[in-house]
Design a protein around this motif. Structure first.
Motif, PDB file in Angstrom:
ATOM      1  N   GLY A   3       0.795  -1.270  -0.228  1.00 14.85           N
ATOM      2  CA  GLY A   3      -0.010  -0.064   0.010  1.00 14.85           C
ATOM      3  C   GLY A   3       0.935   1.342  -0.223  1.00 14.85           C
ATOM      4  O   GLY A   3       0.360   2.352  -0.387  1.00 14.85           O
ATOM      5  N   ALA A   4       2.049   1.272   0.301  1.00 10.51           N
ATOM      6  CA  ALA A   4       3.071   2.373   0.521  1.00 10.51           C
ATOM      7  C   ALA A   4       3.429   2.861  -0.877  1.00 10.51           C
ATOM      8  O   ALA A   4       3.619   4.097  -1.105  1.00 10.51           O
ATOM      9  CB  ALA A   4       4.338   2.078   1.035  1.00 10.51           C
ATOM     10  N   THR A   5       3.241   2.159  -1.747  1.00  5.90           N
ATOM     11  CA  THR A   5       3.384   2.367  -3.374  1.00  5.90           C
ATOM     12  C   THR A   5       2.351   3.445  -3.838  1.00  5.90           C
ATOM     13  O   THR A   5       2.589   3.876  -4.712  1.00  5.90           O
ATOM     14  CB  THR A   5       3.387   1.101  -4.479  1.00  5.90           C
ATOM     15  N   LEU A   6       1.026   3.201  -3.031  1.00  5.82           N
ATOM     16  CA  LEU A   6       0.120   4.180  -3.604  1.00  5.82           C
ATOM     17  C   LEU A   6      -0.059   5.571  -2.936  1.00  5.82           C
ATOM     18  O   LEU A   6      -0.959   6.338  -3.141  1.00  5.82           O
ATOM     19  CB  LEU A   6      -1.390   3.619  -3.466  1.00  5.82           C
ATOM     20  N   ALA A   7       0.822   5.834  -1.708  1.00  6.72           N
ATOM     21  CA  ALA A   7       0.854   7.018  -0.992  1.00  6.72           C
ATOM     22  C   ALA A   7       1.235   8.124  -1.911  1.00  6.72           C
ATOM     23  O   ALA A   7       0.882   9.275  -1.479  1.00  6.72           O
ATOM     24  CB  ALA A   7       1.914   6.729   0.103  1.00  6.72           C
ATOM     25  N   ALA A   8       2.063   8.170  -2.871  1.00  5.49           N
ATOM     26  CA  ALA A   8       2.133   9.064  -4.107  1.00  5.49           C
ATOM     27  C   ALA A   8       0.979   9.191  -4.789  1.00  5.49           C
ATOM     28  O   ALA A   8       1.246  10.546  -5.736  1.00  5.49           O
ATOM     29  CB  ALA A   8       3.666   9.080  -4.544  1.00  5.49           C
ATOM     30  N   HIS A   9       0.139   8.663  -4.800  1.00  4.45           N
ATOM     31  CA  HIS A   9      -1.082   8.879  -5.773  1.00  4.45           C
ATOM     32  C   HIS A   9      -2.431   8.741  -5.084  1.00  4.45           C
ATOM     33  O   HIS A   9      -3.163   7.804  -4.935  1.00  4.45           O
ATOM     34  CB  HIS A   9      -1.013   7.596  -6.720  1.00  4.45           C
ATOM     35  N   PRO A  10      -2.919  10.133  -4.324  1.00  4.79           N
ATOM     36  CA  PRO A  10      -3.757  10.372  -3.538  1.00  4.79           C
ATOM     37  C   PRO A  10      -5.038   9.941  -4.380  1.00  4.79           C
ATOM     38  O   PRO A  10      -6.147   9.671  -3.543  1.00  4.79           O
ATOM     39  CB  PRO A  10      -3.745  11.491  -3.127  1.00  4.79           C
ATOM     40  N   ASP A  11      -5.205   9.965  -5.412  1.00  5.78           N
ATOM     41  CA  ASP A  11      -6.446   9.791  -6.250  1.00  5.78           C
ATOM     42  C   ASP A  11      -6.770   8.403  -6.602  1.00  5.78           C
ATOM     43  O   ASP A  11      -8.006   7.933  -7.076  1.00  5.78           O
ATOM     44  CB  ASP A  11      -6.481  10.538  -7.668  1.00  5.78           C
ATOM     45  N   THR A  12      -6.000   7.386  -5.934  1.00  4.74           N
ATOM     46  CA  THR A  12      -6.151   5.923  -6.161  1.00  4.74           C
ATOM     47  C   THR A  12      -6.521   5.412  -4.592  1.00  4.74           C
ATOM     48  O   THR A  12      -6.185   5.862  -3.783  1.00  4.74           O
ATOM     49  CB  THR A  12      -4.950   5.335  -6.888  1.00  4.74           C
ATOM     50  N   SER A  13      -7.174   4.215  -4.780  1.00  4.21           N
ATOM     51  CA  SER A  13      -7.141   3.342  -3.765  1.00  4.21           C
ATOM     52  C   SER A  13      -7.069   1.837  -3.999  1.00  4.21           C
ATOM     53  O   SER A  13      -7.547   1.709  -5.284  1.00  4.21           O
ATOM     54  CB  SER A  13      -8.577   3.994  -3.020  1.00  4.21           C
ATOM     55  N   PRO A  14      -7.050   0.885  -3.076  1.00  9.37           N
ATOM     56  CA  PRO A  14      -6.959  -0.340  -3.391  1.00  9.37           C
ATOM     57  C   PRO A  14      -8.268  -0.803  -4.238  1.00  9.37           C
ATOM     58  O   PRO A  14      -8.438  -1.863  -4.659  1.00  9.37           O
ATOM     59  CB  PRO A  14      -6.887  -0.986  -1.935  1.00  9.37           C
ATOM     60  N   ARG A  15      -9.461  -0.130  -4.247  1.00 13.85           N
ATOM     61  CA  ARG A  15     -10.728  -0.449  -4.843  1.00 13.85           C
ATOM     62  C   ARG A  15     -10.734  -0.318  -6.351  1.00 13.85           C
ATOM     63  O   ARG A  15     -11.500  -1.107  -6.950  1.00 13.85           O
ATOM     64  CB  ARG A  15     -11.945   0.330  -4.232  1.00 13.85           C
ATOM     65  N   ASN A  16     -10.051   0.616  -6.858  1.00 13.81           N
ATOM     66  CA  ASN A  16      -9.846   0.659  -8.200  1.00 13.81           C
ATOM     67  C   ASN A  16      -8.245   0.397  -8.748  1.00 13.81           C
ATOM     68  O   ASN A  16      -8.042   0.684  -9.851  1.00 13.81           O
ATOM     69  CB  ASN A  16     -10.210   2.059  -8.815  1.00 13.81           C
ATOM     70  N   ILE A  17      -7.381  -0.354  -8.036  1.00 12.88           N
ATOM     71  CA  ILE A  17      -6.181  -0.840  -8.270  1.00 12.88           C
ATOM     72  C   ILE A  17      -6.121  -2.490  -8.167  1.00 12.88           C
ATOM     73  O   ILE A  17      -6.543  -2.928  -6.934  1.00 12.88           O
ATOM     74  CB  ILE A  17      -5.033  -0.213  -7.519  1.00 12.88           C
ATOM     75  N   GLN A  18      -5.720  -3.200  -9.019  1.00 11.15           N
ATOM     76  CA  GLN A  18      -5.605  -4.529  -8.684  1.00 11.15           C
ATOM     77  C   GLN A  18      -4.309  -4.773  -8.075  1.00 11.15           C
ATOM     78  O   GLN A  18      -2.940  -4.148  -8.677  1.00 11.15           O
ATOM     79  CB  GLN A  18      -5.594  -5.192 -10.319  1.00 11.15           C
ATOM     80  N   MET A  19      -4.153  -5.169  -6.870  1.00  9.73           N
ATOM     81  CA  MET A  19      -2.743  -5.198  -6.153  1.00  9.73           C
ATOM     82  C   MET A  19      -2.670  -6.855  -6.064  1.00  9.73           C
ATOM     83  O   MET A  19      -3.359  -7.640  -5.623  1.00  9.73           O
ATOM     84  CB  MET A  19      -2.978  -4.707  -4.977  1.00  9.73           C
ATOM     85  N   ALA A  20      -1.356  -7.163  -5.914  1.00 13.46           N
ATOM     86  CA  ALA A  20      -0.715  -8.514  -5.753  1.00 13.46           C
ATOM     87  C   ALA A  20       0.654  -8.625  -5.478  1.00 13.46           C
ATOM     88  O   ALA A  20       1.571  -7.924  -6.383  1.00 13.46           O
ATOM     89  CB  ALA A  20      -1.170  -9.706  -6.606  1.00 13.46           C
TER      90      ALA A  20
END
Length: 282
Positions: A206-223
């Motif tokens: 989740g730290a990789t999304l910290a620079a992208h405040p407009d994204t969230s795990p709900r709209n990102i496929q994470m694995a």
């Protein structure tokens, strides 16, 4: 020790099927794929049961190959690569349905004296001033059954680069959390290393999304794609440790996250690295 922590310890207590062959059970969960920290921790337990007394794991490197299936146990096959006087090496293959789902290499070492230095722990708020991570996930609608599966963990979120932390131009994607196993564990060092390994997969990608405040795990496929831990010094997983996370790069649908683990007295006890898929949902 609470019931959730007892269940976690039992989950990591593998069944020995044969020489260097073990079976790991599954928790009750509504999630569709096996939590990566569980597989990594069970593989660590399997490898640890094949080395001589006095050998302690100092590093593990692993790859997640296929999503795990919660409906069947996981078989762990340990390969003895080397047994030396100071070091021992093991490889663990985790299988389900006859296919490899996870691969882990570990190095063990006998305790010895050597040179000492470490990074300085950053100045952070104490755990009591953090936000309960499960509460935050519920508020954001990203629980996905994890609050039940992670019930043995006490996780206090301090903030990230988008919210709660001071901006750092040198590190645009940062997250900080306090974690501990919620309940007193035994004094067995392997129990602490395994439960820490289980917890080390929490929030790191989740730290990789910290620079992208407009994204969230709900709209990102994470694995998770891989996971590496270096153990520097002994510590207890049932006492607070700071997970100081940052992501130096994201590109090509992948994000790299690093984490330093400090105890409350400022001792650097471990370093973690993970690369994962962070692809916009299709």
């Amino acid at each position: 020790m609470g019931e959730a922590t007892r269940r976690l310890v039992a989950l990591l207590d593998l069944e020995r099927l044969d020489t260097d062959l073990f079976r790991g059970q599954q928790p009750e969960t509504v999630r569709q794929r096996v939590y990566g920290g569980q597989v990594a921790a069970q593989a660590l337990i399997a490898a640890s049961r094949t080395v001589e007394e006095g050998m302690h794991v100092h590093s593990l490197h692993s790859y997640f190959l296929l999503p795990g299936d919660y409906q069947v146990p996981i078989i762990y096959d340990v390969e003895r690569i080397r047994d030396g006087r100071s070091f021992a090496t093991r490889r663990v293959l985790a299988r389900q349905h006859g296919r490899p789902i996870y691969y882990q290499s570990l190095s063990f070492q006998r305790a010895e004296e050597g040179l000492e230095h470490q990074d300085v722990m950053p100045e952070v708020r104490p755990p009591e001033q953090g936000v309960d991570l499960m509460t935050r996930m519920a508020e954001r609608g990203t629980d996905d059954g994890l609050s039940k599966e992670w019930a043995a963990l006490d996780v206090r979120w301090l903030g990230n680069s988008s919210h709660g932390l001071e901006p750092d131009p040198m590190h645009p994607a940062q997250t900080q959390v306090w974690i501990r196993v919620d309940g007193r564990l035994s004094d067995d060092p392997i129990e602490h290393l395994a439960t820490f390994t289980y917890a080390s997969d929490v929030s790191l990608l989740g730290a990789t999304l910290a620079a992208h405040p407009d994204t969230s795990p709900r709209n990102i496929q994470m694995a998770s794609l891989d996971h590496t831990i270096w153990f520097h010094r002994p510590f207890r997983a049932d006492e607070w440790w700071l997970y100081d996370q940052w992501s130096p790069s994201a590109s090509g649908g992948r994000g790299l996250a690093l984490g330093r683990i400090f105890t409350q007295d400022g001792t650097l006890v471990a370093t973690v690295a993970q690369e994962g898929l962070i692809r916009p949902s299709r």
